[in-house]
Design an enzyme around this catalytic site. Structure first.
Site, PDB file in Angstrom:
ATOM      1  N   CYS A 163      37.334 -11.692 -19.690  1.00 53.43           N
ATOM      2  CA  CYS A 163      37.128 -12.064 -21.089  1.00 53.43           C
ATOM      3  C   CYS A 163      37.467 -10.935 -22.060  1.00 53.43           C
ATOM      4  O   CYS A 163      37.920 -11.199 -23.187  1.00 53.43           O
ATOM      5  CB  CYS A 163      35.698 -12.537 -21.305  1.00 53.43           C
ATOM      6  SG  CYS A 163      34.419 -11.394 -20.743  1.00 53.43           S
ATOM      7  N   HIS A 198      33.462 -10.986 -28.199  1.00 56.51           N
ATOM      8  CA  HIS A 198      33.804  -9.585 -27.959  1.00 56.51           C
ATOM      9  C   HIS A 198      34.672  -9.064 -29.102  1.00 56.51           C
ATOM     10  O   HIS A 198      35.489  -9.806 -29.666  1.00 56.51           O
ATOM     11  CB  HIS A 198      34.586  -9.431 -26.654  1.00 56.51           C
ATOM     12  CG  HIS A 198      33.791  -9.681 -25.416  1.00 56.51           C
ATOM     13  ND1 HIS A 198      32.422  -9.770 -25.396  1.00 56.51           N
ATOM     14  CD2 HIS A 198      34.200  -9.846 -24.114  1.00 56.51           C
ATOM     15  CE1 HIS A 198      32.009  -9.982 -24.147  1.00 56.51           C
ATOM     16  NE2 HIS A 198      33.069 -10.028 -23.368  1.00 56.51           N
TER      17      HIS A 198
END
Length: 372
Positions: free
Chosen positions: A152, A277
């Site tokens: 990710c 993120h």
């Protein structure tokens, strides 16, 4: 029977055509359907073009019998086992590495092409590591019948970097990641919420160790408090003090871009954000760059949103990006000391493009291929 109007198919003809179309669509299995990424994936499959015939939901035996909604219909979850892959053309896995290592080969042996979101096969030279906006062509060559989904953190930046690389030629990459707690699953989210409850409304955070004492044994998957704090660690310890997350960014970026010698350095930090993120990126290129040129490339790149007007306080933040599909890019600057380097700030939802969406996009590539 009333005859059909001239030139228009009858209801029977239409029903027959719909049935044939459904039969021509490949059948999909979602393994790990009850997990955090699996839940997001079911929503994405319901939102995007319907390219699948049956969608079979698979999870651990303890989840068998549960009913989940996909494409507006309730579907019963079946237990993971060899028979669960009968008749399946594509299987998307979101399970721990050890479970993937055991069951992905089983799915392949039953005739399925696997899209795997674990780390079990990412660096296997016979398994393509695919980001459709960057290297879709590699999905067609899969000697083991497996396509890997990147980590990710890598996915949160690679679409934007891939677009810039195609124009300028990437020569070096230095990144610092600010990773959301959902990257370690439900335990990370639960831990942050519990710690926030413990510190909310207090004067904590003004003295050494006061937050740690307040949260007590609720550290969960983190080595230090995550509320009112940042933790300069994500992953497991590797050689020479590097973390597994940092090495994933390095190795996966190299593989996706087809640049095995690309210098890449990453420092991964966990921050008190639930989902999405962020990365501060220093990218050096073979050719001289300009902010205007980078803006033009990023604004036109599929899967990227340019949000960059500091004078108006416009730049991406996790709380604005969460729940969206694109990679968001802002704070684009040319390095003060290097005319071939750019500085930029990137945000991406780690459960969507960082996992489920990329898998769905790979699946759509396969569905188009398998229907031919």
């Amino acid at each position: 029977m009333i005859p059909a109007e001239a030139g228009r198919p009858s209801l029977a003809d239409t029903a027959g055509a719909d049935a044939r179309t459904a039969r021509n669509k490949p059948h999909l299995a979602v393994v790990g359907a009850t997990g955090a990424v699996g839940s997001v994936l079911l929503g994405i499959l319901s939102e995007r073009a319907d390219v699948w015939g049956e969608i079979r939901l698979i999870a651990s035996p303890r989840s068998a019998g549960r009913k989940l909604t996909v494409r507006g219909e309730e579907v019963e979850v079946v237990a993971l086992g060899e028979d669960a892959f009968d008749g399946i053309d594509v299987a998307m896995f979101d399970v721990p590495d050890e479970v993937a290592a055991q069951w992905v080969p089983v799915a392949v042996s039953k005739g399925a092409v696997v899209v795997d979101n674990s780390g079990a096969f990412r660096m296997d030279p016979d398994v393509p590591l695919v980001v459709p906006e960057v290297n879709a062509h590699t999905a067609r060559v899969r000697p083991r019948g497996i396509i890997a989904n990147p980590n990710c953190t890598t996915l949160s930046m690679i679409v934007a970097l891939g677009a810039l690389h195609a124009e300028y030629g990437l020569s070096e990459l230095i990144v610092s990641s600010y990773q959301a707690v959902s990257g370690v699953g439900k335990a990370g989210v639960d831990t942050l919420r519990a710690q926030l409850s413990a510190v909310c409304g207090t004067e904590l955070g003004a003295k050494p160790g006061d937050v740690r004492r307040a949260v007590g044994d609720t550290l969960g998957p983190f080595p230090a408090p995550i509320a009112l704090n940042v933790v300069p660690w994500a992953g497991t310890l590797q050689e020479d003090g590097w973390s597994s997350e940092e090495l994933k960014v390095r190795n996966e970026t190299r593989k996706i871009l087809g640049m095995p010698e690309l210098p890449v350095t990453a420092t991964c930090v966990r921050v008190p954000v639930l989902t999405t993120h962020s990365l501060a990126v220093h990218a050096r290129f073979e050719n001289e760059v300009t902010v205007a040129g980078a803006h033009e490339i990023l604004a036109a790149a599929p899967g990227v949103v340019l949000c960059d007007d500091p004078a108006e306080e416009e730049y991406p933040t996790p709380s604005d990006v969460v729940g969206t599909d694109p990679t968001w890019v802002g704070r684009v600057r040319r390095s003060l000391d290097d005319l071939r380097a750019l500085e930029l700030f990137v945000c991406g939802d780690n459960l969507r493009k960082g996992a489920a969406l990329n898998a769905a996009q790979i699946g759509e590539l396969l569905a188009g291929e398998l229907r031919k």
